[in-house]
Design a protein around this motif. Structure first.
Motif, PDB file in Angstrom:
ATOM      1  N   SER A   1       0.827  -1.207   0.000  1.00 35.15           N
ATOM      2  CA  SER A   1       0.000   0.000   0.000  1.00 35.15           C
ATOM      3  C   SER A   1       0.854   1.246   0.000  1.00 35.15           C
ATOM      4  N   ALA A   2       1.894   1.241   0.840  1.00 33.19           N
ATOM      5  CA  ALA A   2       2.733   2.430   0.955  1.00 33.19           C
ATOM      6  C   ALA A   2       3.351   2.744  -0.396  1.00 33.19           C
TER       7      ALA A   2
ATOM      8  N   ARG B   1       0.687   4.142  -2.819  1.00 39.69           N
ATOM      9  CA  ARG B   1       0.215   5.493  -2.522  1.00 39.69           C
ATOM     10  C   ARG B   1       1.336   6.532  -2.647  1.00 39.69           C
ATOM     11  N   ALA B   2       2.567   6.071  -2.507  1.00 37.92           N
ATOM     12  CA  ALA B   2       3.694   6.997  -2.602  1.00 37.92           C
ATOM     13  C   ALA B   2       3.707   7.680  -3.965  1.00 37.92           C
TER      14      ALA B   2
ATOM     15  N   TRP C   1       1.174   8.599  -5.773  1.00 35.30           N
ATOM     16  CA  TRP C   1       0.205   9.689  -5.745  1.00 35.30           C
ATOM     17  C   TRP C   1       0.706  10.857  -4.885  1.00 35.30           C
TER      18      TRP C   1
END
Lengths: 450, 450
Positions: free
Chosen positions: B282-283, B286-287, B289
């Motif tokens: 996930s990290a 999302r990084a 974005w």
């Protein structure tokens, strides 16, 4: 696109530009070759002044069906321009469940006359539907369910249907009731075609299909249809009486409206917002949302105001303020959207909230390290001071953790307070990330740079 | 909620907490009393470690149907934990269109074996579907359409169906073809029950029902089903050959996914984002974005940096910065969301864009006057200078007009560039409103206050 569709598209474009110029030939034929939902969409896409022109061309017998497909604002606008005779003509031939949705939008004085123009059976049906909330199973149902008894043979049912003539649209099953109208189960009509006609309905029917109580909220009905791939379902009272049936076409509308609602409400708009509504109407409606946000913006400004002395000494902090606030806002809304959807799907609840919170904080910390290091180094180079770099690093880390906390916590708290998280979540979240972001950046700046 | 549903909910809650604690009785029975979509939703709502436990309890014959209902990430996770025999067993008995969706997610080495385990007809069908994009009419279709000829009587059709036995789920119509498999029209099965059996199919069928070309994008198929209240529709090649049929259950999934997509992509998330995915996964996702947004935040910070000297003299400007930026962002995203939805509904196009632009600017000006006056007066009182009040008034007016321009223009331009406005619109818009907001506030401040 099929050729026919392409042709239609280009004819529609021609129609739109003809409307723009005020000239209009073949309008009647073109418009009435469209389905009611398509006419409704065309009308919605026109400025108010042009809508009346198109509306004039719509055949009276489909007017009711078009009205139902329009969003509430445009519908009210058109109804306002119709006289009593026209309105009563439009309601004729509508399905009773659609009429129930429409009748609330008609002028009070007309309701009586519309009811009067209906036959006794339809009138009774209409009032049966009107008892229920519009967005409940009872409000969605239609009263055209075809019922049979369990003890007759399929042969008898086949003869009965042939005598009865045309079946209601989207009849994929008949409902089996006993002599007291108690619901017993459903008989798929394909079974009538494939099973031995000597068998009784009772032998062939599916008695495991549960009826939906009329009070069930529309969104739960939609979930049931989605999960179980239904085309129609029986609406049954708590004492087992069959009231009517819900069909997939109405459920599809619910799903679409729900989806619209969640997108629009995130921007503080109603899902029925008319793109072409009058400027004053729109301005007034949106001003409410702007005012709410203004209050939170003032709160954030107030936090900054506390540190005027610091900013005066270290202007670089003012330059970096937007970065801390906006990164917190972005990271927070990612978590927020995820949790709001989880709540809507029924996948987030108290039991797993703690797990999610730990996970989101971990994601926040990990990305925090990556993003905050970049920003810290960039700021250090830009302003030629590593202390400032360290401060913005720390402020960003603090804000990204706050963002994760708020992203998980805010929607859960709002939901418990009975407030729609999709509507209010974003405002509350950015209030948190703005104030935490400014306070940590400027607070640390005050401590270490002044 | 029905009593039965309530019972189920409480049993589900019990199951979840049992899973939390690792103890589990009656798991098998409870889980397999759920429909595949419900099992999938339960699995998605659990942390990864618990999913395996639930998955172990799922009956092999529904495993395939559950896999199809899961989001891609969770599906891949479960498939990764299954051995070849299990996977092949799971694919047995699946509908061919579902299998086509699943097969891309199976390990390469298995595809061959799955194909081998199918009979020749199904294999041929599968490869017919696999030719088409997953999100096109061809990818959505199933190959279980029941066809009849126009020149036979209903009597003959009835006898044929009885001989054939069970009909495919959601068969509301038979498709009429000629001897070369060319599509001629559709025969509603309720007509078989109500019309005179002596009539021919040709007399009773509806030849006006157009087939859908297999290349049609899924979202257009969904619109067609919605607008015309369809339960099923024929997929027909450009040379008129009947390929298969699309049923409403798959269309409902398309509508839901599309809705999910627009909400999730506004936050830079994929619609298949797994709420419980590993922290690292996930990290990382999302990084990306966050980095995009970081670039725009730096741009805004840069604009502020140009005015360091001004801020040093008039610190109040730094205090008011967040207000100008955030009000512009809020007003702009209201317009943006409205226009993005209009584009998705096909209601916004070049012809009415100018009209919309004028309207949105008018709304912006009107609300600008209201909001900017309030802020101007508040700032004037707060900082005891009416010049500052006038400056923030002007800056807000400028930014609200810029917000209206960007709200209408950005999505239209992005669409023309082939970029999804729902994904990129928000970033571009806030970049505009942040920079315009800061530049106008600080620029005017430089002119009149220093």
């Amino acid at each position: 696109m099929t050729e026919a569709q392409e042709q239609k598209q280009s004819r529609l474009a021609a129609l739109r530009s003809a409307l723009e110029q005020g000239s209009l030939r073949h309008g009647h034929r073109l418009i009435n070759s469209l389905h009611p939902a398509e006419i409704a969409s065309l009308i919605e896409s026109l400025p108010p002044a042009r809508r009346e022109i198109v509306w004039e061309f719509v055949d009276p017998e489909v007017e009711g069906d078009v009205l139902i497909e329009l969003n509430e604002e445009v519908r009210a606008e058109l109804i306002g321009g119709m006289d009593a005779e026209e309105l009563i003509a439009a309601t004729e031939g509508m399905e009773v469940d659609d009429l129930a949705d429409l009748i609330g939008d008609l002028p009070e004085t007309l309701n009586e006359r519309v009811l009067h123009s209906m036959d006794a059976q339809d009138r009774e049906r209409l009032s049966a539907i009107l008892q229920f909330e519009q967005d409940s199973a009872g409000g969605l149902m239609n009263l055209d369910a075809v019922t049979v008894r369990a003890d007759v043979t399929l042969e008898v049912v086949l003869r009965y249907l042939r005598m009865r003539g045309e079946l209601p649209a989207r009849t994929d099953q008949l409902f089996v009731v006993n002599r007291n109208d108690k619901y017993r189960g459903a008989l798929d009509i394909t079974r009538l075609l494939t099973e031995d006609p000597e068998k009784t309905v009772g032998e062939v029917m599916d008695s495991g299909v549960e009826g939906i109580p009329p009070e069930t909220p529309a969104r739960e009905v939609a979930k049931l249809f989605e999960d179980r791939d239904l085309v129609s379902a029986a609406v049954v009272t708590s004492d087992g009486r069959l009231l009517g049936r819900i069909t997939i076409d109405d459920v599809v509308d619910v799903i679409r409206e729900e989806a619209d609602h969640s997108v629009m409400s995130m921007a503080g708009l109603g899902e029925d917002e008319d793109m072409f509504a009058g400027v004053l109407t729109s301005a007034r409606r949106r001003a409410i949302w702007l005012s709410v946000n203004l209050a939170t913006a003032f709160l954030a400004a107030n936090v900054v105001g506390l540190f005027e002395a610091t900013i005066e000494k270290v202007v670089a902090l003012a330059v970096l303020m937007p970065i801390v606030a906006s990164m917190g806002g972005i990271a927070g809304s990612q978590t927020l959207v995820l949790i709001i959807r989880g709540i809507a799907l029924g996948q987030v609840e108290q039991a797993n909230a703690r797990w999610l919170l730990i996970r989101e904080i971990s994601v926040g910390l990990l990305n925090g390290i990556a993003v905050a290091s970049m920003v810290g180094i960039a700021a250090g180079i830009w302003f030629e001071t590593w202390t400032l770099g360290a401060i913005i690093f720390a402020a960003l880390m603090i804000n990204l953790v706050a963002a994760a906390l708020a992203g998980v916590g805010v929607p859960l708290i709002l939901k418990r307070l009975g407030i729609d998280p999709a509507l209010a979540g974003g405002v509350v979240l950015t209030t948190v990330t703005d104030t935490v972001g400014f306070a940590s950046l400027l607070g640390l700046g005050t401590l270490f740079l002044t």
